[in-house]
Design a protein around this motif. Structure first.
Motif, PDB file in Angstrom:
ATOM      1  N   GLY A 121      -5.319  20.135 -12.737  1.00 11.23           N
ATOM      2  CA  GLY A 121      -4.932  19.512 -11.475  1.00 11.23           C
ATOM      3  C   GLY A 121      -4.170  20.484 -10.598  1.00 11.23           C
ATOM      4  N   ARG A 122      -3.929  20.093  -9.368  1.00 11.70           N
ATOM      5  CA  ARG A 122      -3.072  20.844  -8.462  1.00 11.70           C
ATOM      6  C   ARG A 122      -1.948  19.919  -8.037  1.00 11.70           C
ATOM      7  N   VAL A 181     -14.174  14.800  -5.684  1.00 10.28           N
ATOM      8  CA  VAL A 181     -14.424  16.212  -6.001  1.00 10.28           C
ATOM      9  C   VAL A 181     -15.189  16.311  -7.321  1.00 10.28           C
ATOM     10  N   CYS A 182     -14.812  15.449  -8.256  1.00 10.31           N
ATOM     11  CA  CYS A 182     -15.406  15.523  -9.597  1.00 10.31           C
ATOM     12  C   CYS A 182     -16.891  15.154  -9.614  1.00 10.31           C
ATOM     13  N   VAL A 236       0.857  -1.189   0.000  1.00 12.08           N
ATOM     14  CA  VAL A 236       0.000   0.000   0.000  1.00 12.08           C
ATOM     15  C   VAL A 236       0.890   1.235   0.000  1.00 12.08           C
ATOM     16  N   ASN A 237       0.576   2.179  -0.884  1.00  7.65           N
ATOM     17  CA  ASN A 237       1.232   3.487  -0.871  1.00  7.65           C
ATOM     18  C   ASN A 237       0.195   4.530  -0.471  1.00  7.65           C
ATOM     19  N   VAL A 238       0.295   5.028   0.767  1.00  6.14           N
ATOM     20  CA  VAL A 238      -0.564   6.133   1.186  1.00  6.14           C
ATOM     21  C   VAL A 238       0.191   7.406   0.770  1.00  6.14           C
ATOM     22  N   THR A 239      -0.060   7.807  -0.462  1.00 10.37           N
ATOM     23  CA  THR A 239       0.769   8.814  -1.128  1.00 10.37           C
ATOM     24  C   THR A 239       0.747  10.168  -0.419  1.00 10.37           C
ATOM     25  N   ARG A 240       1.909  10.829  -0.393  1.00 14.92           N
ATOM     26  CA  ARG A 240       2.041  12.175   0.146  1.00 14.92           C
ATOM     27  C   ARG A 240       2.601  13.099  -0.938  1.00 14.92           C
ATOM     28  N   GLY A 241       2.607  14.378  -0.639  1.00 16.24           N
ATOM     29  CA  GLY A 241       3.091  15.347  -1.625  1.00 16.24           C
ATOM     30  C   GLY A 241       4.584  15.169  -1.867  1.00 16.24           C
ATOM     31  N   GLY A 242       5.010  15.384  -3.103  1.00 15.38           N
ATOM     32  CA  GLY A 242       6.419  15.260  -3.446  1.00 15.38           C
ATOM     33  C   GLY A 242       6.731  16.142  -4.624  1.00 15.38           C
ATOM     34  N   PRO A 243       7.916  16.027  -5.214  1.00 18.92           N
ATOM     35  CA  PRO A 243       8.971  15.023  -4.978  1.00 18.92           C
ATOM     36  C   PRO A 243       9.805  15.294  -3.708  1.00 18.92           C
ATOM     37  N   GLY A 244      10.851  14.522  -3.569  1.00 15.58           N
ATOM     38  CA  GLY A 244      11.720  14.670  -2.399  1.00 15.58           C
ATOM     39  C   GLY A 244      11.009  14.275  -1.122  1.00 15.58           C
ATOM     40  N   LEU A 245      11.387  14.926  -0.053  1.00 16.19           N
ATOM     41  CA  LEU A 245      10.720  14.634   1.218  1.00 16.19           C
ATOM     42  C   LEU A 245       9.286  15.147   1.177  1.00 16.19           C
ATOM     43  N   GLY A 246       9.078  16.211   0.372  1.00 18.45           N
ATOM     44  CA  GLY A 246       7.724  16.686   0.105  1.00 18.45           C
ATOM     45  C   GLY A 246       6.993  17.087   1.365  1.00 18.45           C
ATOM     46  N   ASN A 247       5.775  16.593   1.496  1.00 17.50           N
ATOM     47  CA  ASN A 247       4.989  16.893   2.692  1.00 17.50           C
ATOM     48  C   ASN A 247       4.032  15.740   2.944  1.00 17.50           C
ATOM     49  N   ILE A 248       3.220  15.880   3.974  1.00 18.67           N
ATOM     50  CA  ILE A 248       2.371  14.744   4.339  1.00 18.67           C
ATOM     51  C   ILE A 248       0.926  14.945   3.898  1.00 18.67           C
ATOM     52  N   ALA A 249       0.720  15.871   2.952  1.00 12.57           N
ATOM     53  CA  ALA A 249      -0.632  16.088   2.430  1.00 12.57           C
ATOM     54  C   ALA A 249      -0.945  15.072   1.336  1.00 12.57           C
ATOM     55  N   ALA A 250      -2.222  15.011   0.977  1.00 11.40           N
ATOM     56  CA  ALA A 250      -2.655  14.023  -0.012  1.00 11.40           C
ATOM     57  C   ALA A 250      -2.201  14.416  -1.408  1.00 11.40           C
ATOM     58  N   ALA A 251      -1.795  13.435  -2.195  1.00  9.34           N
ATOM     59  CA  ALA A 251      -1.379  13.696  -3.568  1.00  9.34           C
ATOM     60  C   ALA A 251      -1.598  12.442  -4.403  1.00  9.34           C
ATOM     61  N   ILE A 302      -5.420  19.756  -3.236  1.00  8.11           N
ATOM     62  CA  ILE A 302      -6.550  19.088  -3.871  1.00  8.11           C
ATOM     63  C   ILE A 302      -7.293  20.147  -4.678  1.00  8.11           C
ATOM     64  N   PRO A 303      -7.522  19.925  -5.966  1.00 13.16           N
ATOM     65  CA  PRO A 303      -8.254  20.931  -6.740  1.00 13.16           C
ATOM     66  C   PRO A 303      -9.678  21.065  -6.208  1.00 13.16           C
ATOM     67  N   SER A 304     -10.138  22.308  -6.063  1.00 12.99           N
ATOM     68  CA  SER A 304     -11.493  22.516  -5.546  1.00 12.99           C
ATOM     69  C   SER A 304     -12.486  22.434  -6.696  1.00 12.99           C
ATOM     70  N   VAL A 305     -13.761  22.315  -6.351  1.00 14.54           N
ATOM     71  CA  VAL A 305     -14.826  22.285  -7.356  1.00 14.54           C
ATOM     72  C   VAL A 305     -14.737  23.542  -8.225  1.00 14.54           C
ATOM     73  N   GLU A 306     -14.568  24.695  -7.570  1.00 13.26           N
ATOM     74  CA  GLU A 306     -14.512  25.965  -8.320  1.00 13.26           C
ATOM     75  C   GLU A 306     -13.330  25.978  -9.279  1.00 13.26           C
ATOM     76  N   GLU A 307     -12.183  25.534  -8.791  1.00 11.50           N
ATOM     77  CA  GLU A 307     -10.994  25.531  -9.656  1.00 11.50           C
ATOM     78  C   GLU A 307     -11.204  24.635 -10.879  1.00 11.50           C
ATOM     79  N   ILE A 308     -11.814  23.502 -10.649  1.00  9.83           N
ATOM     80  CA  ILE A 308     -12.033  22.578 -11.773  1.00  9.83           C
ATOM     81  C   ILE A 308     -13.027  23.198 -12.757  1.00  9.83           C
ATOM     82  N   LEU A 309     -14.106  23.798 -12.219  1.00 11.91           N
ATOM     83  CA  LEU A 309     -15.101  24.431 -13.093  1.00 11.91           C
ATOM     84  C   LEU A 309     -14.461  25.555 -13.906  1.00 11.91           C
ATOM     85  N   THR A 310     -13.648  26.370 -13.255  1.00  6.98           N
ATOM     86  CA  THR A 310     -12.980  27.464 -13.963  1.00  6.98           C
ATOM     87  C   THR A 310     -12.094  26.918 -15.077  1.00  6.98           C
ATOM     88  N   ALA A 311     -11.328  25.897 -14.745  1.00  3.66           N
ATOM     89  CA  ALA A 311     -10.432  25.322 -15.753  1.00  3.66           C
ATOM     90  C   ALA A 311     -11.223  24.785 -16.935  1.00  3.66           C
TER      91      ALA A 311
END
Ligand code: TPP
Ligand code: SF4
Ligand code: MG
Lengths: 360, 255
Positions: free
Chosen positions: A336-337, A267-268, A111-126, A342-351
């Motif tokens: 995407g972000r 979100v979609c 299991v890969n509970v993916t975090r932000g990257g590359p590198g050490l990155g961060n612990i947010a969802a990605a 995480i891309p928001s509904v508004e961001e996706i609609l705008t895009a």
């Protein structure tokens, strides 16, 4: 896989994603866990360290991801149902071992509970490890990858992965993310018995009453290596037929087809509702297995669609697979972000609206 | 004429496959010692061996027991996985000095620290044999290697690692020794120590390791005889042959 009328499932309780992975594993027959702590999946080894002994299993904290994946290799070679879990940088360290598992035809669940990257990155969802997961490892190797989008699916996919891995004699990877791992949702556990594990006459656990077995990934002869690669690919192809999954939301008449998996697919769903309210015939296809990929179905839906938009929590990875599936039938755009956003509904609609002949 | 009598047989745990080792290489004799001990302990049918990446990578063709070929350096982790699943099995790793003391240093230290119930046969030939004679962590000061053409310099490549002494700093291990394949006398000593390292597992459920000084005439650029002589005259000066941690009282066989 679960629905309210399914007698195989018990009453729902509120469960955290990372714990759902553990309980799914236990139901799936997992009795051995080797892993190295890394956020955002630490609840998994912590939970397994007390849960596995309760069912007669063994938890051992490896000294690194390198050690852990190779402990998995040994346990699998000895015939056990075994798993490890990690997050992005840790999976990078395990990659050599995963390639060895494939070549040595050994089952395991990862299991890969993916975090932000590359590198050490961060612990947010990605979702930035999509390419790593689906193109995993050195050598000519396939990999079965699940992309769950709920606590229930984390449970179900993990539970199923052990059977699938044994049948395919190959590792199976669950690609989750920090949001899925940390969130709580109602989850219905299986109350039936898991199917019996297949016999493993190839296991290395002492040669009493038979010729010695060898678990190996060294084939100095090119033709021998090719034979193994073809055999592994054949088993992958058979397993793919059984496990290929996707989900569709309002795709019947969709002229604007969104494609997203996991957290971004959640979100979609809202994006589709908003687009429909504004009069756009929008729909969502959510790949549930990321490899094998629902290419054929995406191709079919692209026949009726005027545009496909892929939404990911990265800078565009799955979009390449979608483009191959669409194969020029209609334009494929991406939004995407990255970095753990995480891309928001508004961001996706705008895009979508900024460059859309459909929604604009 | 008297009837022929069988007075000597190869060990059951050793296959009759022709070994690929260079002439004069001590890997082959060491395989034989390990196989004899497996036979003598009567554990052939419950033994799982882990081979390294190194010249001994094909050991799975030579031992008549279940064998696993591990990734470079990871044999102790693989052995741990097997042992935790099948505690009834006798599990050994067979590793070179590049495998164990360079890329795999982490795995061996932690397996020893856990007193993992496995046996480790550690082949110190002071060089990366398989990849054509590069410097190993164990290469002696002044010893030439294909990546240390002027000989190892302490100020540049640092000092050779004494693995057994280092592991001896740990609380965990049950049995630790160094031996040599340089002469029949030392080969007999190696066998005793190897048996102890197996008994550390089978009788004391602990970690046993023997560092076996071995020759690599090919990359040392010596004849087999010169290589053995150099081990006796020079290598042992840096790597003393000793039993560093004996089995618990009254259960050790060493010289
Ligand atoms: C990850 C990885 N890195 C490097 C190698 C290349 N390699 C193969 S064997 C070896 C060194 C082996 O030396 P040693 O362990 O001393 O064994 P010997 O051949 O001397 O018995 C190396 C560097 C590899 N196979 N895998
Ligand atoms: S290269 Fe050295 S260690 Fe390898 S088989 Fe030849 S002599 Fe033995
Ligand atoms: Mg060596």
């Amino acid at each position: 896989m679960s629905d309210n009328g399914d007698a195989r499932y018990g009453e729902p309780t509120l469960v955290k994603g990372n714990e759902a992975i553990c309980e799914g594993a236990i139901w799936g027959g997992c009795r051995y866990f080797f892993g190295y702590p890394i956020t955002p999946q630490n609840q998994i080894p912590e939970y397994m360290s007390h849960r596995l002994p309760e069912v007669g299993g063994v938890f051992l904290q490896g000294e690194s991801e390198l050690a852990s994946i190779n402990m998995v290799y040994g346990a699998s070679a000895a015939g056990a149902r075994v798993m490890t879990t990690s997050s992005s940088p840790g999976i990078s360290l395990m990659t050599e071992g995963i390639s060895y598992l494939v070549a040595s035809e050994l089952p395991a669940v990862l299991v890969n509970v993916t975090r932000g990257g590359p590198g050490l990155g961060n612990i947010a969802a990605a979702q930035s490890d999509y390419n790593q997961a689906t193109r995993m490892g050195h050598g000519d190797m396939p990999m079965i990858v699940f992309g769950p989008n709920s606590v229930q699916e984390l449970y179900d996919h993990t539970a199923w992965a052990f059977q699938l891995a044994d049948e395919a004699r190959a590792p199976v990877l669950i690609l989750a993310d920090a949001v899925l791992g940390q969130m709580m949702e109602p989850m219905r556990p299986r109350i039936d018995d898991h199917p019996p594990a297949p016999d493993k006459p190839w296991a290395t656990n002492g040669c009493k009453g038979r010729e010695p077995n060898v678990v190996n990934s060294l084939y100095a002869d090119h033709d021998d290596m090719e034979t193994v690669n073809l055999r592994v690919r054949q088993r992958y192809a058979e397993a793919s037929k059984r496990c290929l999954r996707w989900a569709e939301h309002q795709t019947d008449d969709a002229e604007l087809l969104l494609v997203a998996y996991g957290t971004s697919a959640r979100v979609c769903e809202t994006v589709v509702t908003r687009l429909r309210e504004a009069g756009t015939k929008a729909g969502l296809l959510r790949p549930v297995t990321l490899r094998p990929f629902a290419s054929e179905r995406i191709g079919e839906l692209a026949e009726q669609a005027r545009r496909v938009v892929v939404v990911e929590m990265n800078m565009g990875q799955m979009v390449d697979d979608v483009r191959l599936a669409v194969n020029g039938r209609c334009p494929v755009d991406f939004t995407g972000r990255t970095g753990g956003n995480i891309p928001s509904v508004e961001e996706i609609l705008t895009a979508i609206n900024e460059h859309s002949p459909v929604a604009g | 004429m008297a009837e022929a009598q069988v007075v000597f047989t190869p060990p059951e745990s050793l296959s009759d496959t022709l070994m690929h080792y260079c002439p004069g290489c001590t890997h082959g004799s060491l395989h034989r010692l390990v196989a004899e001990i497996i036979d003598e302990l009567g554990v052939r049918e419950s033994t799982v061996g882990i081979c390294p990446v190194g010249c001994a990578v094909y050991a799975y063709n030579y031992f008549e027991v279940d064998m696993i070929e591990a990734a470079h350096g990871r044999a102790p982790a693989v052995a741990t996985g097997v042992k935790r699943v099948r505690d009834d099995c006798t599990v050994f790793t067979y590793q070179g000095d590049g495998d164990l003391a360079s890329i795999g240093m982490g795995e061996i230290v932690h397996a020893a620290a856990r007193n993992e119930a496995i046996t480790v046969v550690f082949v110190n030939n002071g060089v990366f044999g398989m990849t054509q004679g590069q410097m190993a962590p164990t290469t002696l000061i002044g010893q030439k290697a294909s990546t240390a053409p002027a000989g190892r310099r302490p100020e540049h490549e640092g000092f050779p690692v004494r693995v057994v002494e280092m592991l001896n700093a740990l609380e965990g291990p049950t049995y630790l020794a160094r031996s040599s394949m340089a002469s029949p006398r030392w080969i007999r000593d190696t066998k005793k120590k190897l048996r102890n390292a197996f008994k550390a597992q089978t009788e004391h459920h602990g970690f046993g390791l023997v560092e076996v000084l071995s020759s690599c005439p090919t990359w040392w650029g010596m004849t087999p005889k010169e290589a053995l002589d150099w081990m006796e005259s020079t290598v042992v000066d840096y790597y003393p042959i000793e039993e560093f941690r004996a089995l618990p009282e009254g259960d050790t066989e060493g010289e």
